[in-house]
Design a protein around this motif. Sequence first.
Motif, short mmCIF file in Angstrom:
data_model
loop_
_atom_site.label_atom_id
_atom_site.label_comp_id
_atom_site.label_asym_id
_atom_site.label_seq_id
_atom_site.Cartn_x
_atom_site.Cartn_y
_atom_site.Cartn_z
N VAL A 298 20.43 59.95 0.55
CA VAL A 298 20.72 58.52 0.57
C VAL A 298 19.64 57.77 -0.18
O VAL A 298 18.44 58.01 0.05
CB VAL A 298 20.81 57.99 2.02
N GLN A 299 20.07 56.87 -1.05
CA GLN A 299 19.11 56.03 -1.79
C GLN A 299 19.56 54.58 -1.71
O GLN A 299 20.76 54.28 -1.78
CB GLN A 299 19.02 56.45 -3.25
N LEU A 300 18.59 53.70 -1.56
CA LEU A 300 18.85 52.27 -1.55
C LEU A 300 18.07 51.65 -2.71
O LEU A 300 16.85 51.89 -2.82
CB LEU A 300 18.41 51.64 -0.23
N GLN A 301 18.74 50.87 -3.51
CA GLN A 301 18.10 50.27 -4.68
C GLN A 301 18.20 48.76 -4.59
O GLN A 301 19.28 48.20 -4.78
CB GLN A 301 18.74 50.79 -5.96
N ALA A 302 17.08 48.11 -4.30
CA ALA A 302 17.04 46.66 -4.18
C ALA A 302 16.73 46.02 -5.52
O ALA A 302 15.95 46.56 -6.32
CB ALA A 302 16.00 46.25 -3.15
N SER A 303 17.33 44.87 -5.76
CA SER A 303 17.08 44.13 -7.00
C SER A 303 17.33 42.65 -6.75
O SER A 303 17.85 42.27 -5.70
CB SER A 303 17.98 44.65 -8.12
N GLY A 304 16.98 41.84 -7.76
CA GLY A 304 17.29 40.41 -7.69
C GLY A 304 16.11 39.52 -7.37
O GLY A 304 16.25 38.29 -7.39
N GLY A 305 14.95 40.10 -7.09
CA GLY A 305 13.79 39.28 -6.83
C GLY A 305 13.31 38.56 -8.09
O GLY A 305 13.79 38.83 -9.19
N GLY A 306 12.38 37.66 -7.89
CA GLY A 306 11.84 36.92 -9.03
C GLY A 306 10.97 35.78 -8.56
O GLY A 306 10.64 35.67 -7.37
#
Length: 121
Positions: A1-9
Amino acid sequence: VQLQASGGGSVQPGGSLRLSCAVLGTITGNAMGWFRQAPGKEREFVAVISGGGTTYYADSMRGRLTISRDNAKKTVYLQLNSLKPEDTAIYYCAGRTVIYASIIRNDYPYWGQGTLVTVSS
């Protein structure tokens, strides 16, 4: 299982961001949460959505964020609004092995790498 977070800034106070967490694995329908960790502080609960769609939010951010999920896209979202400088932190998505929501960090065996949110003028 992998979780990939994105969208920060980086945003100014009062701004908005939408964080995404892509789920790679077999926990797509389970409870998913977001936590955050500010410099020098413990990692703390932000929001969670159960497998059935029930949501819970941290009191400190209630009314300013929305967690949602799209199981077809295997993605969980966190919409952050009216951001404040004290919201600056690394935001982590996390997954459980069951459908039931939890606000307890140790109930989550799966963690993404985190995405940095900086709120500053």
